[in-house]
Design a protein around this motif. Sequence first.
Motif, PDB file in Angstrom:
ATOM      1  N   ALA A  79       0.844  -1.151   0.122  1.00  0.00           N
ATOM      2  CA  ALA A  79       0.049   0.237  -0.074  1.00  0.00           C
ATOM      3  C   ALA A  79       0.802   1.389  -0.010  1.00  0.00           C
ATOM      4  O   ALA A  79       0.618   2.207   0.741  1.00  0.00           O
ATOM      5  CB  ALA A  79      -1.052  -0.107   1.122  1.00  0.00           C
ATOM      6  N   LYS A  80       2.003   1.250  -0.798  1.00  0.00           N
ATOM      7  CA  LYS A  80       2.681   2.633  -1.043  1.00  0.00           C
ATOM      8  C   LYS A  80       2.617   2.904  -2.444  1.00  0.00           C
ATOM      9  O   LYS A  80       3.625   3.671  -2.676  1.00  0.00           O
ATOM     10  CB  LYS A  80       4.082   2.258  -0.392  1.00  0.00           C
ATOM     11  N   ILE A  81       1.886   2.579  -3.231  1.00  0.00           N
ATOM     12  CA  ILE A  81       1.858   3.204  -4.620  1.00  0.00           C
ATOM     13  C   ILE A  81       1.525   4.684  -4.451  1.00  0.00           C
ATOM     14  O   ILE A  81       0.403   5.111  -3.709  1.00  0.00           O
ATOM     15  CB  ILE A  81       0.680   2.329  -5.361  1.00  0.00           C
ATOM     16  N   PRO A  82       2.149   5.638  -5.420  1.00  0.00           N
ATOM     17  CA  PRO A  82       1.780   7.061  -5.081  1.00  0.00           C
ATOM     18  C   PRO A  82       0.178   7.221  -5.499  1.00  0.00           C
ATOM     19  O   PRO A  82      -0.043   6.537  -6.438  1.00  0.00           O
ATOM     20  CB  PRO A  82       2.737   7.675  -6.006  1.00  0.00           C
ATOM     21  N   ASP A  83      -0.256   8.314  -5.245  1.00  0.00           N
ATOM     22  CA  ASP A  83      -1.824   8.358  -5.337  1.00  0.00           C
ATOM     23  C   ASP A  83      -1.941   9.702  -5.648  1.00  0.00           C
ATOM     24  O   ASP A  83      -2.823  10.484  -5.063  1.00  0.00           O
ATOM     25  CB  ASP A  83      -2.551   8.271  -3.970  1.00  0.00           C
ATOM     26  N   ASP A  84      -1.270  10.321  -6.569  1.00  0.00           N
ATOM     27  CA  ASP A  84      -1.286  11.627  -7.121  1.00  0.00           C
ATOM     28  C   ASP A  84      -2.455  12.231  -7.540  1.00  0.00           C
ATOM     29  O   ASP A  84      -3.083  13.279  -7.278  1.00  0.00           O
ATOM     30  CB  ASP A  84      -0.293  12.132  -8.138  1.00  0.00           C
ATOM     31  N   THR A  85      -3.129  11.246  -8.442  1.00  0.00           N
ATOM     32  CA  THR A  85      -4.704  11.569  -8.759  1.00  0.00           C
ATOM     33  C   THR A  85      -5.595  11.956  -7.649  1.00  0.00           C
ATOM     34  O   THR A  85      -6.417  12.838  -7.673  1.00  0.00           O
ATOM     35  CB  THR A  85      -5.225  10.536  -9.594  1.00  0.00           C
ATOM     36  N   LEU A  86      -5.572  10.734  -6.713  1.00  0.00           N
ATOM     37  CA  LEU A  86      -6.323  10.938  -5.592  1.00  0.00           C
ATOM     38  C   LEU A  86      -6.141  12.456  -4.648  1.00  0.00           C
ATOM     39  O   LEU A  86      -6.878  13.124  -4.350  1.00  0.00           O
ATOM     40  CB  LEU A  86      -6.414   9.679  -4.708  1.00  0.00           C
ATOM     41  N   THR A  87      -4.789  12.692  -4.370  1.00  0.00           N
ATOM     42  CA  THR A  87      -4.506  13.705  -3.600  1.00  0.00           C
ATOM     43  C   THR A  87      -5.064  15.038  -4.345  1.00  0.00           C
ATOM     44  O   THR A  87      -5.691  15.777  -3.714  1.00  0.00           O
ATOM     45  CB  THR A  87      -3.161  13.873  -3.529  1.00  0.00           C
ATOM     46  N   SER A  88      -5.131  14.877  -5.585  1.00  0.00           N
ATOM     47  CA  SER A  88      -5.501  16.272  -6.098  1.00  0.00           C
ATOM     48  C   SER A  88      -6.959  16.428  -6.225  1.00  0.00           C
ATOM     49  O   SER A  88      -7.407  17.602  -6.079  1.00  0.00           O
ATOM     50  CB  SER A  88      -4.868  16.362  -7.692  1.00  0.00           C
ATOM     51  N   LYS A  89      -7.636  15.147  -6.029  1.00  0.00           N
ATOM     52  CA  LYS A  89      -9.288  15.387  -6.150  1.00  0.00           C
ATOM     53  C   LYS A  89      -9.429  15.667  -4.647  1.00  0.00           C
ATOM     54  O   LYS A  89     -10.635  16.282  -4.489  1.00  0.00           O
ATOM     55  CB  LYS A  89      -9.662  13.865  -6.620  1.00  0.00           C
TER      56      LYS A  89
END
Lengths: 631, 424
Positions: A79-89
Motif C-alpha cells: 500500500a505504498k503506491i503514489p496516489d497523485d490523482t487522488l490527492t489532487s481530487k
Amino acid sequence: MKTMPRFFLSMSVFLGGWLFSSSISDQSKIRFPYKAAGLNERQAAAHLLSRFTYGATPGQIDAVVKQGLTKWFHDQLEAKIPDDTLTSKLKSYDSIELTNEEVLMIYPKQPQVLRMAVKDGFINKDSVGTNSEQNKAALETYMQQNNIRPQKELYRQFINQKILRAAHTNNQLQEVMTSFWFNHFNVSLTKNDCAQFIPAYERDVVRPNSLGKFEELLLATAKSPAMLYYLDNFSSAAGNNKFASKKKTNQQKADDKTAPQNDPLIDSLINMLQKVKKEKGLNENYAREVMELHTLGVDGGYTQEDVTQAARILTGWTVYPIQPYTRDTLRQRAQKLDRQGFVREGDFLFAANRHDSGTKTVLGKQYGPDQGYSEGMQLLQDLAHHANTAKFISQKIAVRFVNDNPPKSLVDKMAKTFLSENGDIKAVLTAMVSAPEFWAASALREKTKSPLELAVGAVRSLNATITEPYQLYNWISKMGEKMYSYQAPTGFPDKGQYWISTGALLNRMNFGLALSANRISGVRVNLPALNQFHEPESSQAALITYSKLIMPERDISKTVERLEPMLNDPELSEKVDKASNKMKPENAGDVMSSERTKKPVSNSKANRKESGTMLAQVVGVIIGSPEYQRR
Amino acid sequence: MLSRRAFLKSGGVALFSAGIAGSIPAFAVQAAAANKTAFPFAKKKTLVCIFQRGAMDGLMAVTPFNDTFLKTARPNLLMSAAQSTSDKPLIDLDGRFGLHPSMQVFESLFREKRLAIVHGIGSPNTTRSHFDAQDYMESGTPFNKGTASGWLNRAVGLLKDEALTPFTAVSLTSAMPRSFYGDNPSVSISNLQDFAIQMKGNQSGANMAAKSFEDLYDQTASGLLQETGRESFEAMKLLKTADLKNYKPEPGITYPNSALGNSLKQIAQLIKMNVGLEVAFAESNGWDTHFNQGAANGVFARNVADLSNSISSFWNDLSAYQDDVTVMTMTEFGRTVRQNGTRGTDHGRASCNFILGNDVNGGLVHGKMQPIAVENLEDGRDLAVTTDFRSVFSEVADKHLKLTDDKTLFPDWQGEKIGVMRDA
C-alpha cells in the motif's frame, strides 16, 4: 500524532504493521494456485480485482497480467503506491485532515453552538424554538463571526472523500480493508457523542492499521474517542474504588503510597467534559463487545462473569479532555498525575483514579491487583492473540473475500497463520490467496456487491467522472447502505441476503439506468469514449461490446441472449408499451417513443441521439443486471 | 422456520403478461393454489409502531393535574384542567389525568375504549442518551448492545404465516430502523412510489428496461437474485395497479401534511390493498424539547397535534379494517419533572405511550405511576419507570399478532403483563 508531554508516561506506539515483514510479503514466495482450479491468467487477474478492489477499471485486467499477479498483490499489500490523482481530487476538502481537537473547535454540536450564541447575547433565551427564521439568521451570523461551521459539512466532506478514495486510490486493497475493519470495529454517525470523532477514527486508527498487526488495530480502536464514546467505556469507573474514600486507615495509606489519590478537581474536570455526571459506575458495553464482536466471537468461550471482570480491568480507559482550558489545568498537574499512574496517549487517557485496582480474572487468567493501565493493555493483547480470535477473524475475512460460507479448511489455514504470524493481517490475506479454496469455482463471483461496491464499481467500470460524490452517497443510501450510520456495533451484515431485498434491488436497477443516462448530477459518463469513440455497427454490436467492456472475463452470453431480442424485435417495445398502457390508455409520449425504437439503428447523424439513448439504456440494464451485482 | 419464498416456488408464472396487465398478484394466486393460506386476500392483522424520536415529555402529553408538586416544578409548562383559564384546558380523562388540549381527537377514541395510555413506561436501563435508549428499546435488549436484530424483525420471524409477502414488514423510513435489523425479510422505503423502474420523462424506456431486467433476473443462476428479482417485480406491478399517487382517503378524511401523516397514509394504502402487511413502522421527530417547550401552544403542542391527528386520520381512513389494526407509539424516555432554565425539559426516565385498536383495553390510563412528589422521583428528578416497555410491547404483539414467544421477542425479559389488551 501530537507531541506528548514528557511528564506523561511516554508510550510511543508504533502504528504497527508498517514494518516490512520479509517472510510474508516477499512476492517470490507467493504462489497463486489458480491454474489447478482451471483458470487462466486473465481470469485469475479478474478474480483478484473483484476481491481486492472496488472493481476493475477498463484495461486493468491486462495491466495486472502484464505486471504479474503476485507483484500486483504484493504492491497492494504494501500500500505504498503514489496516489497523485487522488490527492489532487481531495485538495478542495479542507476538513478531512483536522485533528479531533480542531474538529471540536470548528464543528461543535448544534446545541452547544446555540448555548454559546445565547450566552454571547446573539439570541434571546426566550425566543429559542419560537422565532425560528430570525434565530436561524442570527445563528448563522454568529457562526460566521466565530469561524464555527455546521457539523453536517464535516460529515459531508468525510463521506465525499471516502467515495473518491474508493473510486480513485491506487492502493485499493488498503481501502477495501479499511472498509472491512471499520465495519468490524463499527462506530456510528447516528450516535451523537461519537460522531465528531469518526473522521479521525477512520483516518488515524483504521486505515494505517488495516494491513498491519491485529493487536495494534485492536489497541488503537480501544483507545479512540470514537469507540470510547460509542460503546460507553469513557464513563466506566470503579463502582467501589477504594481510593474514592478519603478516610483511610494508616495501614491503607501505607499500602496506597504509589496509588492514585482521589483528586476532586481532576475528576470534576473530566466529568464536566465528558458528561459523565450521575451515570458513573461500571459500564460493561465495551468489555462485552470487544469479546463478542471484536475478538473471540459470540461462541468464543467467555462468560458473563468474564465480561464483568474485563469491564473492571478497563475502568478508567477514557478520553483525554480536549478543551484547551482543561488541558492546561491537567498539564499543570501532569507530573503528579504521572506519578499516580495516569497515562495519556494522544486523545486517550487512562484515569487512574477511576480504575478498579482489585484483582480480576478473565478466561482463567489473573489481572492486577494494582497494575493500572497495563492490566487493560495485557487483556487486549491476550484477546488479540487468542486462538478463538484467530478463528473468528479468519472466518470474517474469508466471508468478505471468498464467499458467504467459506470452507472450514480455508479458515483453519488462515487461523493457523494468524497465530504463527502474531496476527499479521498481510500474512493472513496471503495465506488465503495461496489456498486453492480461494480460486475454486465456489468462490468465483459468489459475493454480492454492497451498494458502495456497486456504485463505486460502476463508476470505475465506466470510467465516470465524479464531481459531486455526495450524489452517489444518496444512491448508496437508497440501495440500503447508509454509510457510517449502521447503528449496531455488529456493523452491516456481510452477506448477499442482507443486501438483496425487494426495494433495494429495484434501486440497484434504477441506479444503473440513472448513471448510464447521465441522470445523476455530479457524475458524468462518456460511453462513446469508453469504446474509444468507435460507434458500434448495430445495437447488437453495442450490446456485446459494452457487455465485454463492463463485465470483462464474465460469461456475458446469458445477458446478451436475453437482451438481444429486445433490441431486434421492433414489435416488442410496442408490446411492452401496450401492455403497460392497459392501465393508462392515454399516453401519447409512449406511442411516440415506441415509434422511435422501431426504426433500425443506423449511423446517420439524425439517429445518433437515439442510438445514444439506446446505448445508455443497454449499459444501464447491464449495470442493473444480476450478473453485475456479483463480484 | 418460515418459508419466505413459499409463494414463489411453483415458478414459471407468465410474469409479463399476467403481471403487468393483470391485477392479481401472482404470489397470491400461487399461495392460493398451494392452499397455503385460507385465502390470500384474507385480511391480515397489522401492528403499526410509531417511534417518537427525541423523547416525548409524557407529563405534558398526559398530565396528572392534581399533583401539586408540578405547580412548583413546572411554573411555565403546567396546564390546568379547569375550564376557567384563558388557554384551552387539559382534557380531563378520569379525574386524575388530563390529555393535552391539542390531542383533542384522542378524547373520543379514549371514551370509546379503543385508546389506552400507559403512564410511567420506560426502560430498566437508566441511560439518558437518546442513542443508547433508542437502541435498547428497538433491539428489545436494554442491557445488551450487541443484539444484532431488532424486536420487530424477530416478531416477523414469529408470524405464523406459511408464506410472507414482500410487504409483510414495511418501514416508511429512508433507512432501515434498528427495530427492523435482522434476517427476516423487511423493506424500508420512504415513498411507495419509488417502488418502480424509473427513467424520468421516458416511460417507454422505463417499461423496456423493466422488461429487460425482469427477463434477466428470471433466468439468473443465483437463487437469491432470481427470487428477489421476481418478488421485486411482483411487488412493483402490484403497487402500479393501485395508482398510489392519486390515493383518496375515505370521504372527509385529510391526513396532516407531515412526515408522519404521509407515512401513515401510505401504510393505510398497503393495508387496504391486502398485500399481507403485518408489521409497519413509522417515525415522528422533534420531541427533544430542551428549549421553550410551550404549553397549550408551542412546539410541543404542534407535535402532539400532528401525532394525534395523523393517528386519528389513519384510524378513520381504515374504518373497514379497524378490527385488524393496532397502533402503538413509543419513545426512548421521558423528560425531567422540573422545567429547566430555558423553559424546556431535559432528559428524564419514564414517559407514556398510546395504544389504539379494537382489541385494546382502552379508556384507561394503565401503569403504576406514583403521585408526583419529591420522594417518588427517580434520582430526585425524574418520573420513575414503573412499567417495563417490554411488558407492554410483548402483550400487544401477543394479543394482536398472536406472538406468544416472549423469549424470542425479548430474550432477557421475564415479567408480568399489565392488561393493556383485552382478552379475546
